[in-house]
Design a protein around this motif. Structure first.
Motif, PDB file in Angstrom:
ATOM      1  N   LYS A 317      -4.038   4.494   7.913  1.00 32.87           N
ATOM      2  CA  LYS A 317      -4.397   3.191   7.371  1.00 32.87           C
ATOM      3  C   LYS A 317      -5.905   2.959   7.435  1.00 32.87           C
ATOM      4  O   LYS A 317      -6.495   2.401   6.503  1.00 32.87           O
ATOM      5  N   ASP A 318      -6.537   3.407   8.500  1.00 30.45           N
ATOM      6  CA  ASP A 318      -7.996   3.265   8.614  1.00 30.45           C
ATOM      7  C   ASP A 318      -8.711   4.050   7.515  1.00 30.45           C
ATOM      8  O   ASP A 318      -9.686   3.568   6.923  1.00 30.45           O
ATOM      9  N   VAL A 319      -8.236   5.251   7.238  1.00 28.77           N
ATOM     10  CA  VAL A 319      -8.870   6.070   6.199  1.00 28.77           C
ATOM     11  C   VAL A 319      -8.689   5.428   4.831  1.00 28.77           C
ATOM     12  O   VAL A 319      -9.638   5.366   4.024  1.00 28.77           O
ATOM     13  N   ILE A 320      -7.493   4.931   4.543  1.00 35.20           N
ATOM     14  CA  ILE A 320      -7.252   4.290   3.238  1.00 35.20           C
ATOM     15  C   ILE A 320      -8.105   3.034   3.097  1.00 35.20           C
ATOM     16  O   ILE A 320      -8.653   2.752   2.015  1.00 35.20           O
ATOM     17  N   ASN A 321      -8.264   2.284   4.171  1.00 30.21           N
ATOM     18  CA  ASN A 321      -9.114   1.093   4.107  1.00 30.21           C
ATOM     19  C   ASN A 321     -10.568   1.443   3.849  1.00 30.21           C
ATOM     20  O   ASN A 321     -11.300   0.672   3.214  1.00 30.21           O
ATOM     21  N   GLU A 322     -11.006   2.607   4.340  1.00 36.32           N
ATOM     22  CA  GLU A 322     -12.360   3.050   4.037  1.00 36.32           C
ATOM     23  C   GLU A 322     -12.534   3.330   2.547  1.00 36.32           C
ATOM     24  O   GLU A 322     -13.580   3.029   1.963  1.00 36.32           O
ATOM     25  N   PHE A 323     -11.505   3.923   1.942  1.00 38.69           N
ATOM     26  CA  PHE A 323     -11.546   4.174   0.497  1.00 38.69           C
ATOM     27  C   PHE A 323     -11.323   2.890  -0.295  1.00 38.69           C
ATOM     28  O   PHE A 323     -11.786   2.772  -1.435  1.00 38.69           O
ATOM     29  N   GLY A 324     -10.614   1.944   0.293  1.00 41.93           N
ATOM     30  CA  GLY A 324     -10.267   0.705  -0.397  1.00 41.93           C
ATOM     31  C   GLY A 324      -8.766   0.598  -0.579  1.00 41.93           C
ATOM     32  O   GLY A 324      -8.108   1.560  -0.997  1.00 41.93           O
ATOM     33  N   ASN A 325      -8.222  -0.568  -0.234  1.00 48.94           N
ATOM     34  CA  ASN A 325      -6.789  -0.793  -0.367  1.00 48.94           C
ATOM     35  C   ASN A 325      -6.382  -0.617  -1.828  1.00 48.94           C
ATOM     36  O   ASN A 325      -6.860  -1.339  -2.705  1.00 48.94           O
ATOM     37  N   PRO A 326      -5.510   0.356  -2.147  1.00 46.50           N
ATOM     38  CA  PRO A 326      -5.146   0.567  -3.556  1.00 46.50           C
ATOM     39  C   PRO A 326      -4.407  -0.613  -4.166  1.00 46.50           C
ATOM     40  O   PRO A 326      -4.429  -0.786  -5.388  1.00 46.50           O
ATOM     41  N   PHE A 327      -3.768  -1.443  -3.337  1.00 49.13           N
ATOM     42  CA  PHE A 327      -3.051  -2.602  -3.868  1.00 49.13           C
ATOM     43  C   PHE A 327      -3.996  -3.760  -4.205  1.00 49.13           C
ATOM     44  O   PHE A 327      -3.555  -4.748  -4.798  1.00 49.13           O
ATOM     45  N   SER A 328      -5.265  -3.619  -3.826  1.00 49.22           N
ATOM     46  CA  SER A 328      -6.236  -4.668  -4.156  1.00 49.22           C
ATOM     47  C   SER A 328      -6.999  -4.369  -5.440  1.00 49.22           C
ATOM     48  O   SER A 328      -7.823  -5.189  -5.865  1.00 49.22           O
ATOM     49  N   VAL A 329      -6.754  -3.212  -6.057  1.00 52.06           N
ATOM     50  CA  VAL A 329      -7.455  -2.839  -7.293  1.00 52.06           C
ATOM     51  C   VAL A 329      -6.839  -3.592  -8.462  1.00 52.06           C
ATOM     52  O   VAL A 329      -5.631  -3.609  -8.645  1.00 52.06           O
ATOM     53  N   ARG A 330      -7.692  -4.209  -9.260  1.00 56.37           N
ATOM     54  CA  ARG A 330      -7.259  -4.918 -10.460  1.00 56.37           C
ATOM     55  C   ARG A 330      -7.962  -4.315 -11.670  1.00 56.37           C
ATOM     56  O   ARG A 330      -8.973  -3.655 -11.555  1.00 56.37           O
ATOM     57  N   GLY A 331      -7.416  -4.560 -12.836  1.00 55.71           N
ATOM     58  CA  GLY A 331      -7.990  -4.001 -14.048  1.00 55.71           C
ATOM     59  C   GLY A 331      -7.056  -2.980 -14.672  1.00 55.71           C
ATOM     60  O   GLY A 331      -5.993  -2.653 -14.128  1.00 55.71           O
ATOM     61  N   THR A 332      -7.470  -2.462 -15.797  1.00 57.22           N
ATOM     62  CA  THR A 332      -6.628  -1.561 -16.579  1.00 57.22           C
ATOM     63  C   THR A 332      -6.834  -0.092 -16.240  1.00 57.22           C
ATOM     64  O   THR A 332      -6.240   0.780 -16.877  1.00 57.22           O
ATOM     65  N   ASP A 333      -7.699   0.208 -15.262  1.00 60.12           N
ATOM     66  CA  ASP A 333      -7.988   1.605 -14.913  1.00 60.12           C
ATOM     67  C   ASP A 333      -7.100   2.077 -13.778  1.00 60.12           C
ATOM     68  O   ASP A 333      -6.771   1.314 -12.856  1.00 60.12           O
ATOM     69  N   LEU A 334      -6.725   3.356 -13.845  1.00 58.31           N
ATOM     70  CA  LEU A 334      -6.020   4.013 -12.756  1.00 58.31           C
ATOM     71  C   LEU A 334      -7.030   4.866 -12.005  1.00 58.31           C
ATOM     72  O   LEU A 334      -7.645   5.763 -12.581  1.00 58.31           O
ATOM     73  N   LEU A 335      -7.229   4.576 -10.719  1.00 55.93           N
ATOM     74  CA  LEU A 335      -8.273   5.219  -9.933  1.00 55.93           C
ATOM     75  C   LEU A 335      -7.684   6.220  -8.945  1.00 55.93           C
ATOM     76  O   LEU A 335      -6.623   5.990  -8.365  1.00 55.93           O
ATOM     77  N   VAL A 336      -8.408   7.339  -8.772  1.00 56.55           N
ATOM     78  CA  VAL A 336      -8.070   8.295  -7.720  1.00 56.55           C
ATOM     79  C   VAL A 336      -8.464   7.684  -6.385  1.00 56.55           C
ATOM     80  O   VAL A 336      -9.532   7.059  -6.259  1.00 56.55           O
ATOM     81  N   LEU A 337      -7.633   7.835  -5.380  1.00 53.01           N
ATOM     82  CA  LEU A 337      -7.818   7.107  -4.130  1.00 53.01           C
ATOM     83  C   LEU A 337      -9.120   7.447  -3.430  1.00 53.01           C
ATOM     84  O   LEU A 337      -9.830   6.549  -2.971  1.00 53.01           O
ATOM     85  N   ASP A 338      -9.463   8.733  -3.332  1.00 52.74           N
ATOM     86  CA  ASP A 338     -10.637   9.112  -2.532  1.00 52.74           C
ATOM     87  C   ASP A 338     -11.926   9.136  -3.333  1.00 52.74           C
ATOM     88  O   ASP A 338     -12.968   8.697  -2.851  1.00 52.74           O
TER      89      ASP A 338
END
Length: 634
Positions: A317-338
Motif C-alpha cells: 500500500k505504501d508503494v502504491i501511494n507513492e505512485f498515486g492511488n489508482p482509484f483517485s485518477v479521473r479523466g479518459t486516460d488509462l495510466l500505467v501504475l508505475d
C-alpha cells in the motif's frame, strides 16, 4: 484405454458399494476423451452411470490465475511487488505466469486487500458524508475513469478467485458452481480455448446433476466433491489437489525417474507407494491430535502468518501511494501504475468492452453449441483480441531519442548561424554533417532488411514447369572435388580453400561438374538468397560451357520448392542476369547496408534503365589485384 478405465471404476464401485455412482476426477485431456465416450455409449458410460469432474479445482484455479496475469501484464503491478519487497523482479514476472500456484494466490490475496482499502479510502475522501451509496459511486466513477475501472476489474476478479477457493475449502457446492460461472467468460476473453470449450460443458453437467444423479448431487451438496485430509477448519481440498499431494509423498526426494523404463522401479513404486502414504498419514493424524495447541485451526490463522500478511499489505500500500492511488485518477486516460504512461485508445476500448464481450462469448457458446446444438462443439472458437496494456503506444528507443536530439541541436545551431552570417543553408547541408550517412546507417549501425524478398521476385520472374530428376552428391575436401558416384578431380580454376564463403564454392563445384563431368542438368540444395543470386548471375557463363538446366532446391517443410534458374535467366536476359550480383550488393546484403525504408522490392521496381544495368554489370565484374593497389598509389 479410457473406456477400459471407466469399466473398471464402475465394476470396482459396484463390488465395494453396490448402487453407488462412481465419480472420477481427471485432467482436461482425459475429460475430453471421457465426454466423447459418454456421448458415444450413454447406456454404458452415460452421466447417470459415471460422473466426471473436469480437471479439478486446483487446475481451474491455476488457469484462472493465468488469466489474471494476462490481464495485469504491463499494468505496473509487478513493479509494485518488487519495490514493496514481497518478491524479486524475476519472481514477480514468474507470478504473472503462475509458476507457483500457492504463491500466486497469496500475492493476489494481498493485492485484493490493498485495493479494497484504497477504494474505501477514496470513497471516504469523495463522499465524506456518505451522500451517495458505495455501489452507486463505484458505478458512476468507473464510467468516467478507465484507470478506476481497470483496477476495480482486477479487484473483482481477485475476489472471484478467493470466492472460488473459499467454496473448495468449505465444500460449498453451490458457491463452487457460481464461481465457475463467473470464471468461464474470462477464459473466452483471454483465449484459453480448452477451458473455454469444456468448462461450460462441465458447468452444465453440474447444473443437471440434481436430475441425472440425485444421490451424487446430495453428496456434493454436503461437501462430498472435495477431500478432507485433516479436521482443521477451512482445509478441504479438490480431488486433484489431494492426488498431487499423494503423488509428491510417493515420489519422495528422488522423484520417479525411470519409472516407465525400469519394470522393477514401477513395481516398487506401485507396492511401496501406498504403504508410505499410509504411514505418513498416521503420523499426520498423531500431529493433529487434540493435545496439539493449534488443532482445528487453519495454518493461515497462526499469528506469524497474520503478522507477515499484514506487513506485506502495508508495504504494498505504501508503494502504491507513492505512485498515486489508482482509484483517485479521473479523466479518459488509462495510466500505467508505475510509469504513468498513457495507454492507447485501443487499449481503453478493450477494457471498456471486456466484461460484456466475455459474457456474450460465453452465453453464445452455451446457447448455440450446448442447448440449441446449432453448431458443433468442436468448431473453432473465435479469437478475442483483448489487448489492454499490450496496446500501449510504442515508446521511442533511447538511441533514437539521442539521435533526434542531436539533429535538432544541429539544425538549431545552423539556423542561428545562418541568420547571423547570412549563409546559404542549402549549400551548407550539401556537405556531410554527421559521422555516418543516415541513409545507410542507424546511429552508426548498418541498416538491415529482408533480403529474401529478392528470391520471391526472381521466382515470380521465371517460373518453369519441367521436372528435375537424378541427383549426385558433390562436395569438396580442401581443393579436391569429391563425388559419391565419380572419381576425385581437382578444381580447374581457383581453390575451394581460397574461397572463404561457401556460397562462392558452389559456383566452383558447378564449373567442375560441367567441365569435367559433362553435367547438363544440376540441382543445388540451398535456402540462401545469396546462392540464388550467384546461380542466376553465373548461369550464362556456365551455359556456354554446356550446362542446360539449373534448379535450386529451396526452403523447407511445406514451403520447400524448386526454383528454375534457367527460366529466370531466360526471362531477365543475360545482361541483367550478370548484373544481378552488383544490384544485390548495392541494394543491401549481409555485408552491405540497405537504404533507409527501401527494401529489395522498391529497388527492383526502380531498376528499369539500361544505364543502371551496365553500372551493376560493371560492379559485378572481378576486381583485379592491380585495381586494389591503385587505391594506395600516391
Amino acid at each position: 484405454m479410457v473406456a477400459h478405465g471407466f469399466k473398471l471404476a464402475i465394476q470396482n464401485t459396484n463390488y465395494l458399494n453396490p448402487g453407488q455412482v462412481p465419480v472420477m476426477c481427471v485432467d482436461q485431456q482425459l475429460y475430453v476423451i471421457g465426454k466423447k465416450i459418454q456421448w458415444q455409449w450413454p447406456s454404458l458410460y452415460g452421466e447417470n452411470k459415471l460422473v466426471l469432474l473436469l480437471l479439478g479445482p486446483l487446475h481451474i484455479e491455476q488457469n484462472f490465475l493465468k488469466v489474471l496475469g494476462q490481464l495485469m501484464v504491463g499494468s505496473g503491478w509487478n513493479s509494485v511487488i518488487t519495490q514493496s519487497g514481497i518478491a524479486s523482479s524475476g519472481s514477480a514476472d514468474a507470478l504473472l505466469k503462475v509458476t507457483h500456484i500457492k504463491r500466486a494466490r497469496e500475492i493476489h490475496q494481498i493485492t485484493a486487500a490493498v485495493l479494497h482499502s484504497l477504494l474505501i479510502e477514496e470513497y471516504s475522501r469523495c463522499q465524506p458524508n456518505g451522500d451517495v451509496e458505495l455501489s452507486e459511486w463505484i458505478t458512476l466513477t468507473s464510467k468516467d475513469s478507465p484507470t478506476f475501472k481497470f483496477w476495480l476489474t482486477v479487484l473483482n476478479l481477485e475476489i472471484l478467485l478467493l470466492d472460488f477457493v473459499r467454496s473448495v475449502r468449505l465444500g460449498n457446492f453451490s458457491g463452487f458452481k457460481d464461481a465457475l460461472k463467473g470464471m468461464a467468460p474470462w477464459f473466452f476473453l483471454f483465449n484459453h480455448p480448452n477451458y473455454a470449450r469444456w468448462l461450460p460443458v462441465h458447468i452444465l453437467d453440474l447444473e443437471q446433476l440434481q436430475h441425472t444423479c440425485p444421490h451424487v448431487y446430495e453428496c456434493f451438496s454436503e461437501g462430498g466433491f472435495v477431500v478432507n485430509k485433516t479436521k482443521n477448519a477451512f482445509s478441504s481440498l479438490g480431488i486433484d489437489h489431494a492426488h498431487e499431494q499423494n503423488n509428491a509423498i510417493v515420489k519422495g526426494e528422488g522423484g520417479v525417474s525411470g519409472l516407465s523404463h525400469v519394470p522393477s522401479a514401477l513395481r516398487r513404486w506401485t507396492i511401496g507407494g501406498p504403504e508410505i502414504s499410509r504411514i505418513l498419514h498416521e503420523f499426520q493424524e498423531f500431529e493433529d491430535s487434540p493435545e496439539i495447541s493449534d488443532y482445528g485451526f487453519h495454518h493461515e490463522q497462526k499469528q506469524s502468518y497474520q503478522i507477515r500478511f499484514l506487513q506485506q499489505c502495508i508495504a504494498m500500500k505504501d508503494v502504491i501511494n507513492e505512485f498515486g492511488n489508482p482509484f483517485s485518477v479521473r479523466g479518459t486516460d488509462l495510466l500505467v501504475l508505475d510509469t504513468r504512461a498513457v495507454v492507447s485508445e485501443e487499449g481503453v476500448l478493450s477494457l471498456v468492452e471486456a466484461e460484456e464481450k466475455g459474457v456474450k462469448l460465453y452465453s453464445n457458446f452455451v446457447e448455440e453449441r450446448l442447448l440449441e446444438r446449432a453448431k458443433s462443439i468442436y468448431d473453432p472458437i473465435p479469437q478475442s483480441q483483448t489487448n489492454i496494456f499490450a496496446a500501449k503506444k510504442k515508446t521511442v528507443k533511447s538511441s533514437d531519442v539521442k539521435m533526434l536530439r542531436s539533429k535538432r541541436d544541429l539544425f538549431a545551431r545552423s539556423f542561428i548561424v545562418s541568420i547571423a552570417r547570412n549563409l546559404d543553408l542549402d549549400k551548407f547541408f550539401s556537405y556531410e554533417n554527421q559521422s555516418f550517412p543516415p541513409s545507410l546507417t542507424n546511429n552508426g549501425q548498418m541498416r538491415t532488411n529482408d533480403k529474401s524478398q529478392l528470391t520471391i521476385i526472381l521466382e515470380k520472374t521465371g517460373q518453369g514447369s519441367e521436372s528435375c530428376e537424378g541427383r549426385e552428391l558433390v562436395t569438396n575436401v580442401g581443393s579436391q572435388i569429391r563425388s559419391c558416384g565419380l572419381s576425385t578431380t581437382s578444381l580447374a580454376a581457383g581453390s575451394c580453400a581460397e574461397v572463404e564463403e561457401a556460397d562462392g564454392r558452389i559456383i566452383l563445384h558447378l564449373q567442375d561438374m560441367v567441365e569435367h563431368r559433362g553435367a547438363k542438368s544440376v540441382v543445388v540444395r540451398s535456402s540462401d538468397t545469396d546462392v540464388v543470386v550467384l546461380l542466376v548471375s553465373f548461369f550464362p557463363e556456365l551455359r556456354e560451357k554446356g550446362l542446360q538446366s539449373l534448379w535450386v532446391d529451396y526452403g523447407s517443410g511445406a514451403k520447400r520448392r524448386y526454383i528454375h534458374v534457367h527460366s529466370i535467366v531466360l526471362s531477365l536476359g543475360d545482361l541483367k542476369s550478370v548484373a544481378l550480383r552488383g544490384f544485390h550488393a548495392f541494394t543491401g546484403s549481409d555485408y552491405t547496408a540497405f537504404f533507409a525504408s527501401k527494401g529489395k522490392r522498391s529497388a527492383w521496381n526502380a531498376w528499369d534503365d539500361d544505364l543502371f544495368t551496365h553500372a551493376f554489370k560493371k560492379m559485378s565484374e572481378y576486381i583485379q589485384e592491380t585495381d586494389i593497389h591503385s587505391l594506395y598509389e600516391p
